[in-house]
Design a protein around this motif. Structure first.
Motif, PDB file in Angstrom:
ATOM      1  N   CYS A  59       0.934  -1.426   0.089  1.00 35.17           N
ATOM      2  CA  CYS A  59       0.106  -0.082  -0.096  1.00 35.17           C
ATOM      3  C   CYS A  59       0.891   1.215   0.657  1.00 35.17           C
ATOM      4  O   CYS A  59       0.676   2.256  -0.703  1.00 35.17           O
ATOM      5  CB  CYS A  59      -0.678  -0.176   1.008  1.00 35.17           C
ATOM      6  SG  CYS A  59      -2.077   1.392   1.180  1.00 35.17           S
ATOM      7  N   GLU A  62       2.360   1.820  -3.140  1.00 31.51           N
ATOM      8  CA  GLU A  62       1.629   1.897  -4.116  1.00 31.51           C
ATOM      9  C   GLU A  62       1.095   3.699  -4.154  1.00 31.51           C
ATOM     10  O   GLU A  62       0.727   4.108  -5.186  1.00 31.51           O
ATOM     11  CB  GLU A  62       0.390   1.268  -4.508  1.00 31.51           C
ATOM     12  CG  GLU A  62      -1.231   1.736  -5.280  1.00 31.51           C
ATOM     13  CD  GLU A  62      -2.183   0.772  -5.268  1.00 31.51           C
ATOM     14  OE1 GLU A  62      -3.029   1.146  -5.220  1.00 31.51           O
ATOM     15  OE2 GLU A  62      -1.402  -0.752  -4.931  1.00 31.51           O
ATOM     16  N   LYS A  63       0.824   3.612  -3.150  1.00 31.24           N
ATOM     17  CA  LYS A  63      -0.286   5.103  -2.667  1.00 31.24           C
ATOM     18  C   LYS A  63       0.892   6.294  -2.508  1.00 31.24           C
ATOM     19  O   LYS A  63       1.109   7.694  -2.675  1.00 31.24           O
ATOM     20  CB  LYS A  63      -0.249   4.943  -1.304  1.00 31.24           C
ATOM     21  CG  LYS A  63      -2.273   3.736  -2.041  1.00 31.24           C
ATOM     22  CD  LYS A  63      -2.786   4.661  -1.110  1.00 31.24           C
ATOM     23  CE  LYS A  63      -4.068   3.534  -1.598  1.00 31.24           C
ATOM     24  NZ  LYS A  63      -5.351   3.949  -1.753  1.00 31.24           N
ATOM     25  N   CYS A  69      -3.001   4.859   3.875  1.00 26.96           N
ATOM     26  CA  CYS A  69      -2.818   2.960   4.742  1.00 26.96           C
ATOM     27  C   CYS A  69      -3.140   2.592   6.139  1.00 26.96           C
ATOM     28  O   CYS A  69      -2.941   1.865   6.646  1.00 26.96           O
ATOM     29  CB  CYS A  69      -1.257   2.475   4.143  1.00 26.96           C
ATOM     30  SG  CYS A  69      -1.223   2.510   2.423  1.00 26.96           S
ATOM     31  N   GLU A  72      -5.060  -0.927   6.447  1.00 24.11           N
ATOM     32  CA  GLU A  72      -3.788  -2.019   6.070  1.00 24.11           C
ATOM     33  C   GLU A  72      -2.804  -1.489   7.876  1.00 24.11           C
ATOM     34  O   GLU A  72      -2.673  -2.624   8.238  1.00 24.11           O
ATOM     35  CB  GLU A  72      -2.744  -1.394   5.218  1.00 24.11           C
ATOM     36  CG  GLU A  72      -3.495  -2.081   3.861  1.00 24.11           C
ATOM     37  CD  GLU A  72      -4.693  -0.669   3.351  1.00 24.11           C
ATOM     38  OE1 GLU A  72      -4.451   0.220   3.912  1.00 24.11           O
ATOM     39  OE2 GLU A  72      -4.506  -1.253   2.264  1.00 24.11           O
TER      40      GLU A  72
END
Length: 87
Positions: A59, A62-63, A69, A72
């Protein structure tokens, strides 16, 4: 030790990382030559929370911002805390 060299730390508003270190960057695929397991991953694997840890790292990769996140992170934290209570 006066001769000890500390790694240079790069910092931007949303990230901090040590130079020369890829940490747990899941965006970088390990090479086939790298047979050694990451010691942090090995430790987390013993808790039974490795897949949640990987989800956090993916995460963040990706972000590009850990604050996005939180779901998560919360799931991983809950798993780690549950494992600590068992001891």
């Amino acid at each position: 030790n006066q001769n000890k060299v500390l790694p240079y730390v790069e910092s931007t508003p949303n990230t901090t990382r040590m130079s020369g270190s890829r940490g747990h960057d899941r965006t970088v695929k390990p090479s086939n030559d790298d047979d050694e397991e990451d010691p942090v991953d090995a430790m987390i694997n013993k808790t039974g929370c490795l897949q949640l840890h990987i989800a956090v790292q993916e995460c963040i990769g990706e972000k590009k911002d850990w604050r996005e996140c939180q779901k998560e992170v919360a799931e991983f934290r809950k798993c780690i805390e549950a494992g600590m209570k068992k001891k």
